[in-house]
Motif scaffolding. Structure first.
Motif, PDB file in Angstrom:
ATOM      1  N   ASN A  12     -74.624-113.139 -19.185  1.00 13.06           N
ATOM      2  CA  ASN A  12     -73.721-112.126 -19.722  1.00 13.06           C
ATOM      3  C   ASN A  12     -73.346-111.078 -18.680  1.00 13.06           C
ATOM      4  O   ASN A  12     -72.250-110.503 -18.747  1.00 13.06           O
ATOM      5  CB  ASN A  12     -74.359-111.453 -20.938  1.00 13.06           C
ATOM      6  N   THR A  13     -74.226-110.830 -17.721  1.00 18.21           N
ATOM      7  CA  THR A  13     -73.863-109.941 -16.610  1.00 18.21           C
ATOM      8  C   THR A  13     -72.737-110.549 -15.804  1.00 18.21           C
ATOM      9  O   THR A  13     -71.760-109.875 -15.434  1.00 18.21           O
ATOM     10  CB  THR A  13     -75.084-109.691 -15.704  1.00 18.21           C
ATOM     11  N   ASN A  14     -72.855-111.825 -15.509  1.00 17.64           N
ATOM     12  CA  ASN A  14     -71.822-112.528 -14.750  1.00 17.64           C
ATOM     13  C   ASN A  14     -70.486-112.508 -15.492  1.00 17.64           C
ATOM     14  O   ASN A  14     -69.433-112.202 -14.905  1.00 17.64           O
ATOM     15  CB  ASN A  14     -72.283-113.968 -14.503  1.00 17.64           C
ATOM     16  N   LYS A  15     -70.521-112.810 -16.794  1.00 20.83           N
ATOM     17  CA  LYS A  15     -69.286-112.848 -17.583  1.00 20.83           C
ATOM     18  C   LYS A  15     -68.646-111.462 -17.687  1.00 20.83           C
ATOM     19  O   LYS A  15     -67.416-111.321 -17.554  1.00 20.83           O
ATOM     20  CB  LYS A  15     -69.583-113.385 -18.980  1.00 20.83           C
ATOM     21  N   ALA A  16     -69.467-110.435 -17.929  1.00 23.87           N
ATOM     22  CA  ALA A  16     -68.927-109.091 -18.124  1.00 23.87           C
ATOM     23  C   ALA A  16     -68.289-108.545 -16.855  1.00 23.87           C
ATOM     24  O   ALA A  16     -67.210-107.934 -16.891  1.00 23.87           O
ATOM     25  CB  ALA A  16     -70.032-108.157 -18.605  1.00 23.87           C
ATOM     26  N   ILE A  17     -68.932-108.750 -15.727  1.00 22.09           N
ATOM     27  CA  ILE A  17     -68.395-108.216 -14.467  1.00 22.09           C
ATOM     28  C   ILE A  17     -67.136-108.965 -14.063  1.00 22.09           C
ATOM     29  O   ILE A  17     -66.148-108.363 -13.595  1.00 22.09           O
ATOM     30  CB  ILE A  17     -69.461-108.288 -13.357  1.00 22.09           C
ATOM     31  N   LEU A  18     -67.106-110.288 -14.241  1.00 18.59           N
ATOM     32  CA  LEU A  18     -65.915-111.053 -13.890  1.00 18.59           C
ATOM     33  C   LEU A  18     -64.748-110.743 -14.834  1.00 18.59           C
ATOM     34  O   LEU A  18     -63.580-110.750 -14.415  1.00 18.59           O
ATOM     35  CB  LEU A  18     -66.220-112.550 -13.934  1.00 18.59           C
TER      36      LEU A  18
ATOM     37  N   LYS B 293     -73.705-101.566 -21.732  1.00 21.82           N
ATOM     38  CA  LYS B 293     -73.663-101.695 -23.186  1.00 21.82           C
ATOM     39  C   LYS B 293     -73.087-103.049 -23.590  1.00 21.82           C
ATOM     40  O   LYS B 293     -73.611-103.721 -24.485  1.00 21.82           O
ATOM     41  CB  LYS B 293     -72.826-100.569 -23.786  1.00 21.82           C
ATOM     42  N   THR B 294     -72.004-103.461 -22.937  1.00 25.69           N
ATOM     43  CA  THR B 294     -71.382-104.749 -23.242  1.00 25.69           C
ATOM     44  C   THR B 294     -72.335-105.902 -22.964  1.00 25.69           C
ATOM     45  O   THR B 294     -72.455-106.839 -23.763  1.00 25.69           O
ATOM     46  CB  THR B 294     -70.097-104.923 -22.411  1.00 25.69           C
ATOM     47  N   ILE B 295     -73.024-105.831 -21.829  1.00 29.10           N
ATOM     48  CA  ILE B 295     -73.951-106.901 -21.451  1.00 29.10           C
ATOM     49  C   ILE B 295     -75.076-107.018 -22.472  1.00 29.10           C
ATOM     50  O   ILE B 295     -75.406-108.119 -22.945  1.00 29.10           O
ATOM     51  CB  ILE B 295     -74.511-106.643 -20.037  1.00 29.10           C
ATOM     52  N   ILE B 296     -75.682-105.884 -22.819  1.00 28.78           N
ATOM     53  CA  ILE B 296     -76.818-105.912 -23.751  1.00 28.78           C
ATOM     54  C   ILE B 296     -76.372-106.366 -25.135  1.00 28.78           C
ATOM     55  O   ILE B 296     -77.046-107.178 -25.791  1.00 28.78           O
ATOM     56  CB  ILE B 296     -77.479-104.518 -23.809  1.00 28.78           C
TER      57      ILE B 296
END
Length: 301
Positions: A123-129, A71-74
């Motif tokens: 955004n996947t990279n930012k959210a997971i990190l 949800k955060t990524i999207i």
């Protein structure tokens, strides 16, 4: 003879009323659905990040595993891409308008989606990190990178390189419907001119039946007044009560619920203007019918 004359005048007035009503609907379509400037303005007013957030929230229970992270990524991706999405929407509207108005012979809309994929990966990279899942705590950086790449691939894999809308991508039924709609929308100005000529012809026929400027002005005035008042009333009450109807309907995201009343108001404005102008013309013709005095023929000495 008087009955036949009155019956003919009534029939002509009825046909004039119908022609005027049809002209009003065609005029509304030309000023709204076939007006790219208005459509682009309405799209720019839509709060896409809020809409995406609410849609994802409604469906979050159906997304298995790591739903909060997805949800955060999207949501972040939609926020980043909002200017791009609105720019592409404007291009799509412009191309579609040219096709449906007959300015181009074929429909071909191509939207490159590389920007979407890149934003999803970032955004996947930012959210997971920023908030790594429990299984990544204490693992080597290479394993974290592999996990990020795998997550990004899962999100971007279903997305094609381009979004293409053309005659080849449509089913036979959809293509037939689109072409049928285009047959009418491409001739909308011709239809409007034809309706104006028809109304002038009907007014001329009404004068031939009445043989009287006073009565003809009154008949035409009453027809215009009725049409204008009905058109204005329908648009006015539709605009007034539509927010309440939207509030009673379930399943509509708040972003759309806040956006739709403004759209309805903008789309009904041409109808309100048309109805008001037609009603005023009707009133003026009725007033003219009461003050008009036929010139008497000079007496012969």
């Amino acid at each position: 003879m008087g009955f036949l004359k009155g019956f003919a005048a009534g029939v002509i007035s009825l046909v004039l009323f119908v022609a005027l009503s049809v002209f009003g609907m065609v005029f509304m379509l030309n000023q709204t659905v076939l007006n790219p400037s208005l459509l682009i303005t309405e799209v720019n007013r839509l709060d896409l990040p809020s809409l995406a957030d609410q849609l994802i929230t409604q469906q979050v229970g159906q997304i298995p595993g790591q739903q909060a992270l997805q949800k955060t990524i999207i949501k972040n991706t939609v926020t980043d891409l909002q200017p791009w999405m609105k720019q592409e929407a404007a291009s799509v509207i412009t191309v579609g308008e040219a096709y449906f108005k007959g300015n181009t012979s074929t429909l071909s809309i191509v939207v490159p989606l590389d920007t979407v994929k890149k934003s999803l990966v970032d955004n996947t990279n930012k959210a997971i990190l920023a908030s790594p899942p429990p299984e990544l705590r204490g693992v080597p950086p290479a394993q974290v990178t592999a996990y990020i790449n795998q997550s990004a691939d899962q999100l971007t894999a279903p997305i094609p390189a381009t979004l293409t809308i053309d005659e080849k991508s449509m089913s036979a039924g959809d293509l037939a419907t689109v072409r049928q709609i285009r047959q009418y929308t491409s001739k909308i100005m011709l239809i409007m001119v034809g309706l104006i000529l028809l109304m002038l012809l009907l007014i001329g026929l009404l004068f031939l039946v009445n043989r009287n400027v006073k009565q003809t002005s009154r008949d035409v005035g009453v027809t215009f007044l009725m049409s204008g008042v009905i058109t204005y009333a329908l648009a006015f009450f539709g605009n007034k009560f539509s927010p309440n109807l939207l509030n009673q309907m379930g399943g509509i995201p708040d972003a759309l619920r806040a956006w739709l009343p403004q759209v309805i108001q903008e789309w009904t404005q041409p109808v309100l203007t048309f109805g008001l102008v037609v009603a005023i013309i009707g009133v003026l013709l009725i007033i003219f019918s009461f003050i008009y005095k036929r010139k008497s023929k000079p007496s012969v000495a």
